[in-house]
Design an enzyme around this catalytic site. Structure first.
Site, mmCIF file in Angstrom:
data_model
loop_
_atom_site.group_PDB
_atom_site.id
_atom_site.type_symbol
_atom_site.label_atom_id
_atom_site.label_comp_id
_atom_site.label_asym_id
_atom_site.label_seq_id
_atom_site.Cartn_x
_atom_site.Cartn_y
_atom_site.Cartn_z
ATOM 1 N N ARG A 1 -3.408 3.513 12.723
ATOM 2 C CA ARG A 1 -2.909 4.750 12.119
ATOM 3 C C ARG A 1 -1.907 5.441 13.028
ATOM 4 O O ARG A 1 -1.013 6.127 12.560
ATOM 5 C CB ARG A 1 -4.082 5.641 11.714
ATOM 6 C CG ARG A 1 -4.823 4.981 10.558
ATOM 7 C CD ARG A 1 -6.028 5.731 10.078
ATOM 8 N NE ARG A 1 -6.749 4.902 9.103
ATOM 9 C CZ ARG A 1 -7.942 5.189 8.619
ATOM 10 N NH1 ARG A 1 -8.561 6.285 9.008
ATOM 11 N NH2 ARG A 1 -8.517 4.390 7.752
ATOM 12 N N CYS B 1 -4.073 6.234 0.069
ATOM 13 C CA CYS B 1 -3.571 4.994 -0.516
ATOM 14 C C CYS B 1 -3.381 5.105 -2.022
ATOM 15 O O CYS B 1 -3.147 4.101 -2.695
ATOM 16 C CB CYS B 1 -4.527 3.844 -0.195
ATOM 17 S SG CYS B 1 -4.892 3.697 1.564
ATOM 18 N N CYS C 1 -0.240 4.303 1.720
ATOM 19 C CA CYS C 1 -0.662 5.318 2.710
ATOM 20 C C CYS C 1 0.379 5.607 3.785
ATOM 21 O O CYS C 1 0.449 6.724 4.286
ATOM 22 C CB CYS C 1 -2.004 4.961 3.330
ATOM 23 S SG CYS C 1 -2.006 3.420 4.242
ATOM 24 N N LYS D 1 -12.571 -4.688 2.030
ATOM 25 C CA LYS D 1 -11.984 -3.853 3.088
ATOM 26 C C LYS D 1 -12.880 -2.638 3.276
ATOM 27 O O LYS D 1 -13.112 -1.869 2.344
ATOM 28 C CB LYS D 1 -10.577 -3.425 2.691
ATOM 29 C CG LYS D 1 -9.936 -2.502 3.714
ATOM 30 C CD LYS D 1 -8.488 -2.203 3.386
ATOM 31 C CE LYS D 1 -7.913 -1.229 4.391
ATOM 32 N NZ LYS D 1 -6.503 -0.926 4.121
ATOM 33 N N LYS E 1 -12.017 -7.504 6.005
ATOM 34 C CA LYS E 1 -11.417 -6.646 7.033
ATOM 35 C C LYS E 1 -12.315 -5.457 7.318
ATOM 36 O O LYS E 1 -12.754 -4.813 6.364
ATOM 37 C CB LYS E 1 -10.069 -6.167 6.497
ATOM 38 C CG LYS E 1 -9.342 -5.223 7.406
ATOM 39 C CD LYS E 1 -8.102 -4.714 6.722
ATOM 40 C CE LYS E 1 -7.538 -3.608 7.591
ATOM 41 N NZ LYS E 1 -6.517 -2.876 6.927
ATOM 42 N N CYS F 1 0.854 -1.188 0.000
ATOM 43 C CA CYS F 1 0.000 0.000 0.000
ATOM 44 C C CYS F 1 0.883 1.229 0.000
ATOM 45 O O CYS F 1 2.103 1.140 0.163
ATOM 46 C CB CYS F 1 -0.925 0.007 1.213
ATOM 47 S SG CYS F 1 -2.328 1.142 0.994
ATOM 48 N N ARG G 1 -11.131 7.829 3.907
ATOM 49 C CA ARG G 1 -10.912 6.814 2.878
ATOM 50 C C ARG G 1 -12.214 6.295 2.252
ATOM 51 O O ARG G 1 -12.226 5.248 1.628
ATOM 52 C CB ARG G 1 -10.145 5.628 3.467
ATOM 53 C CG ARG G 1 -8.798 5.975 4.084
ATOM 54 C CD ARG G 1 -7.837 4.819 3.990
ATOM 55 N NE ARG G 1 -6.742 4.852 4.936
ATOM 56 C CZ ARG G 1 -5.729 5.731 4.908
ATOM 57 N NH1 ARG G 1 -5.681 6.647 3.970
ATOM 58 N NH2 ARG G 1 -4.773 5.652 5.828
ATOM 59 N N SER H 1 -6.678 -3.477 14.485
ATOM 60 C CA SER H 1 -6.127 -2.809 15.671
ATOM 61 C C SER H 1 -7.202 -2.367 16.663
ATOM 62 O O SER H 1 -7.025 -2.515 17.872
ATOM 63 C CB SER H 1 -5.301 -1.601 15.220
ATOM 64 O OG SER H 1 -6.086 -0.714 14.440
#
Ligand code: PBG
Length: 324
Positions: A205, A130, A122, A195, A248, A120, A217, A274
């Site tokens: 992040r 991204c 980002c 996603k 995800k 990616c 996003r 996360s």
């Protein structure tokens, strides 16, 4: 099957009988441990919102990953913190970029560990998006070439699997073609196919320093309200050459996992992200949840819903318990 002839409790009386009729068995084979790699030496910086997870320099990472492999965990996924960021995320596809260095070091140390790289931009772009930005918009097609370069540079460094997480249309085809042209036709693609634009990526992040500097996003990641669309995304990525696909986040999307697994029957990964990790950790720290039991219940549920692989910051903790 009616009471009193059928009494489901008969098969719940003891742990031994429960063990015999258990349908889903979480195994260390299902786990993938994520890592954040950063420049420098002897760097081991804990991520405040993800206790027990660190930004690690390559030397520290290599040491850590040896232990992870020794726990029986078959794979890791790497995220990089670049030295500098720019508009096109150059370090993402630099030969000596941080992820490329980490892959080489890990493959030199524990060669049978599967190293997956997150492909990616980002973390590497100054704007934190991204893709390529033009007049405040994230452009799809000009991004594809950059993503293909990222994937090839990871494969050249020795990555076993590349995992595009950007959600640009057509990126799996672009990456497949680029890998094939450069002699990496054997390198599999794990596509982050479904996603979602999720608030559960918050702690990541902080960990990866990848928060978008303007906007969000939602113009490329999926709307959390959509399930049918996930099936279209997966079909598209498989058509373009994805070998494995990902859903995800995991917990709030177990229905999507189930539908994807049932519909396509391909290897499916779920990313226990996360925020899901942080939520459980925080409640456990407050004494509101039993961390071990909640963790195993959560991971087992993700597997029951259809995941073959679970990317989780709990991988090492879970592996220790599963080995007992
Ligand atoms: C990069 C990427 C993100 C995650 C994995 N790859 C962040 C994002 O899309 O904003 C999130 C992982 C996590 O929250 O654990 N595109």
């Amino acid at each position: 099957m009616q009471f009193p002839v059928y009494r489901p409790r008969r098969l719940r009386e003891t742990e031994t009988i429960r063990r015999m009729v258990r349908e889903t068995r979480l195994s260390v084979d299902n786990l993938v441990m994520p890592y954040f790699v950063t420049h420098g030496r002897e760097v081991r910086r804990e991520i405040s919102s993800m206790p027990g997870n660190f930004q690690l320099s390559v030397d520290e990472l290599t040491r850590e990953v040896k232990e992870t492999a020794a726990l029986g965990i078959p794979a890791v996924i790497l995220f990089g913190l670049p030295a500098t960021k720019d508009a096109v995320g150059s370090e993402a596809y630099a030969k000596d970029g941080i992820v490329q260095q980490a892959v080489r070091a890990i493959k030199d140390t524990v060669s049978d560990l599967v190293v997956i790289t997150d492909a990616c931009l980002c973390e590497y772009t100054s704007h934190g998006h991204c893709g390529v930005v033009e007049r405040g918009r994230i452009k799809n097609d000009p991004t594809l070439d950059l993503l293909a370069r990222v994937a090839v540079s990871h494969a050249e460094a020795g990555a076993d699997v590349v995992a595009p997480s950007d959600m640009m249309d057509g990126r799996v085809a672009a990456i497949r073609e680029a890998l094939d042209e450069t002699g990496f036709e054997e390198t599999p693609i794990l596509a982050y196919a479904a996603k979602y634009a999720s608030s559960f990526y918050g702690p990541f992040r902080e960990a990866a320093g990848s928060a978008p500097q303007f906007g969000d996003r939602r113009s490329y990641q999926m709307d959390p309200a959509n399930g049918d669309e996930a099936l279209r995304e997966v079909a598209l990525d498989l058509d373009e050459g994805a070998d494995m696909i990902m859903v995800k986040p995991a917990l709030a999307y177990l229905d999507v996992l189930w539908r994807v697994k049932t519909e396509f029957g391909v290897p499916v990964a779920a990313y226990n992200v996360s925020g899901e990790f942080a939520m459980l950790k925080a409640a456990a720290r407050l004494g509101w949840l039993d961390e071990e039991r909640a963790m195993l219940e959560m991971l087992t549920a993700i597997k029951r819903a259809g995941a073959d692989m679970i990317l989780t910051y709990f991988a090492r903790d879970a592996a220790r318990l599963l080995r007992r």
